[in-house]
Structure formats: structure tokens, C-alpha cells
Design an enzyme around this catalytic site. Structure first.
Site, mmCIF file in Angstrom:
data_model
loop_
_atom_site.group_PDB
_atom_site.id
_atom_site.type_symbol
_atom_site.label_atom_id
_atom_site.label_comp_id
_atom_site.label_asym_id
_atom_site.label_seq_id
_atom_site.Cartn_x
_atom_site.Cartn_y
_atom_site.Cartn_z
ATOM 1 N N GLN A 1 0.851 -1.193 0.000
ATOM 2 C CA GLN A 1 0.000 0.000 0.000
ATOM 3 C C GLN A 1 0.884 1.239 0.000
ATOM 4 O O GLN A 1 1.878 1.289 0.713
ATOM 5 C CB GLN A 1 -0.877 -0.024 1.255
ATOM 6 C CG GLN A 1 -1.819 1.144 1.388
ATOM 7 C CD GLN A 1 -2.723 0.986 2.618
ATOM 8 O OE1 GLN A 1 -3.155 -0.102 2.947
ATOM 9 N NE2 GLN A 1 -2.993 2.092 3.282
ATOM 10 N N ASP A 2 0.513 2.239 -0.797
ATOM 11 C CA ASP A 2 1.194 3.530 -0.803
ATOM 12 C C ASP A 2 0.228 4.588 -0.274
ATOM 13 O O ASP A 2 -0.948 4.606 -0.646
ATOM 14 C CB ASP A 2 1.620 3.929 -2.224
ATOM 15 C CG ASP A 2 2.870 3.211 -2.690
ATOM 16 O OD1 ASP A 2 3.374 2.343 -1.969
ATOM 17 O OD2 ASP A 2 3.338 3.518 -3.798
ATOM 18 N N HIS B 1 2.244 7.333 15.759
ATOM 19 C CA HIS B 1 1.269 6.288 15.449
ATOM 20 C C HIS B 1 1.937 4.932 15.238
ATOM 21 O O HIS B 1 3.087 4.857 14.816
ATOM 22 C CB HIS B 1 0.511 6.639 14.165
ATOM 23 C CG HIS B 1 -0.170 7.960 14.213
ATOM 24 N ND1 HIS B 1 -0.236 8.786 13.122
ATOM 25 C CD2 HIS B 1 -0.816 8.603 15.207
ATOM 26 C CE1 HIS B 1 -0.898 9.889 13.448
ATOM 27 N NE2 HIS B 1 -1.258 9.801 14.711
ATOM 28 N N LYS C 1 7.189 0.602 7.285
ATOM 29 C CA LYS C 1 6.959 1.706 6.357
ATOM 30 C C LYS C 1 8.277 2.156 5.750
ATOM 31 O O LYS C 1 9.313 2.113 6.400
ATOM 32 C CB LYS C 1 6.341 2.907 7.087
ATOM 33 C CG LYS C 1 5.002 2.639 7.718
ATOM 34 C CD LYS C 1 4.524 3.836 8.502
ATOM 35 C CE LYS C 1 3.199 3.550 9.178
ATOM 36 N NZ LYS C 1 2.788 4.663 10.044
ATOM 37 N N TYR D 1 4.555 7.391 1.716
ATOM 38 C CA TYR D 1 5.115 6.206 2.349
ATOM 39 C C TYR D 1 4.457 4.927 1.855
ATOM 40 O O TYR D 1 3.304 4.905 1.478
ATOM 41 C CB TYR D 1 5.057 6.288 3.871
ATOM 42 C CG TYR D 1 3.707 6.499 4.494
ATOM 43 C CD1 TYR D 1 3.023 5.451 5.108
ATOM 44 C CD2 TYR D 1 3.117 7.759 4.514
ATOM 45 C CE1 TYR D 1 1.803 5.648 5.720
ATOM 46 C CE2 TYR D 1 1.902 7.965 5.128
ATOM 47 C CZ TYR D 1 1.238 6.900 5.727
ATOM 48 O OH TYR D 1 0.031 7.106 6.330
ATOM 49 N N ASP E 1 -4.756 13.054 18.070
ATOM 50 C CA ASP E 1 -3.352 12.962 18.480
ATOM 51 C C ASP E 1 -3.070 13.714 19.778
ATOM 52 O O ASP E 1 -2.082 13.442 20.449
ATOM 53 C CB ASP E 1 -2.432 13.480 17.370
ATOM 54 C CG ASP E 1 -2.310 12.493 16.221
ATOM 55 O OD1 ASP E 1 -2.874 11.388 16.293
ATOM 56 O OD2 ASP E 1 -1.641 12.838 15.231
#
Length: 181
Positions: free
Chosen positions: A47-48, A62, A72, A132, A170
Site C-alpha cells: 500500500q502507498d 502512530h 513503512k 510512504y 493525536d
């Protein structure tokens, strides 16, 4: 491509070879065969992701738990960020240690963040385009995090706290000592 392991085992700083001339530049941002050979790892990215943020946006710290943990490969396409990783692998010699590096469109460096790490960044430039690769799909039920200003970690984010733009989610993350993996 130059690959150097950071002070955190399994976490690598990657500097691609850049070919520049009067037209601009070319670089190979990722090659699975080369990556595997130079790191000694076999990672299959599936996955990008990409985010765009303005100066002071702080995203993190995270991580994903259990079977949904993610490795990642992160980089900045436009602008500059201070990238931060924290080793959450209990039993690791560097458990609880963090590593910071400026990733930018100028230096073109990338950071490989292994599974078992928390990750975050703050935007140092006016804007930043952050990209990422992940080796596992995101799973909301498995997400976790650590508050950015944790006293134990004592991370220098290189900006004044008054400049931070942080999501509500956050702002209420637990301290390092209260993290459940």
C-alpha cells in the site's frame, strides 16, 4: 543507493543515487531487489499513502498492533519534515529509544521504519508532501499511538509548541508508559 542502519536495529536511512543534469534529476525511489539486498530484509510493500500538510502540522506518534503491525518506507516529495521513530519492541536493546532525521525534497533521504515502531513527523517547511509505502493494510481497530510531548521520550521536535497543529485524536494519545501493544 546508500543504506545505513540507524542506532535503532532494523531501522535504515536510505539515500538514493540521484542523476542530475540541466533538465533536472532522476532517481529510483524504490527497487525491491536492491532494498532487500542492502538491508538484508524481505519486505513486500502492498500500500502507498500520501499526505499534504502545512508548517507545524504534527502527525503522530502512530503505530499498528499485532497482526496488523506495519513496516513503512517514508520520504518527502516536496518540503521538509522532522521524521521521528520510537522503538516499541519489548526485549529490544533500544526499547523506548527514538531516532529523528530531517527528510526533505532537497536531501531525498528515506527512512525504513520496521514493524514494532511508532512513527510521526512535524512539517518544518511552509508545506510538505509526504509519501510512504506500507507492508500491511491499515486496520482501525489495531491503531495506537503515543502523545507527542511524552516526558519519558523527551523528543525535540525542532519547533516551538505554539507552532504545532495537531489533530484532536493525536492530542489525547497516551504517554509512553501507558501504551498497550
Amino acid at each position: 543507493m546508500i543504506v545505513k542502519e540507524t542506532k535503532l536495529k532494523g531501522c535504515f536511512l536510505i539515500e538514493p543515487t540521484v542523476f542530475g543534469d540541466e533538465r533536472g534529476y532522476f532517481l529510483e525511489s524504490y527497487n525491491q531487489k536492491t532494498f532487500n539486498q542492502l538491508t538484508g530484509l524481505e519486505v513486500d510493500f502492498i500500500q502507498d499513502n500520501e499526505s499534504f500538510s502545512t508548517r507545524g502540522v504534527l502527525r503522530g506518534l502512530h503505530f499498528q498492533r499485532g497482526e496488523h503491525a506495519q513496516a513503512k518506507l517514508v520520504r518527502v516529495i516536496l518540503g521538509a519534515v522532522l521524521d521521528v521513530v520510537v522503538d516499541l519492541r519489548k526485549g529490544s536493546q533500544t526499547y523506548g529509544a527514538h531516532y529523528t532525521v530531517v527528510l526533505s525534497s532537497e536531501n531525498k533521504k528515506q527512512l525504513f521504519v520496521p514493524r514494532g515502531f511508532a512513527h510521526g513527523f512535524v512539517v518544518l517547511s511552509e508545506t510538505a508532501l509526504f509519501a510512504y509505502k506500507c507492508d500491511n493494510f491499515y486496520n482501525k481497530a489495531s491503531e495506537g499511538g503515543i502523545i507527542y510531548n511524552d516526558k519519558t521520550l523527551n523528543i525535540d521536535w525542532q519547533l516551538e509548541a505554539s507552532e504545532f497543529i495537531i489533530s484532536e485524536k493525536d492530542q489525547v494519545l497516551p504517554n509512553f508508559e501507558n501504551v498497550i501493544l
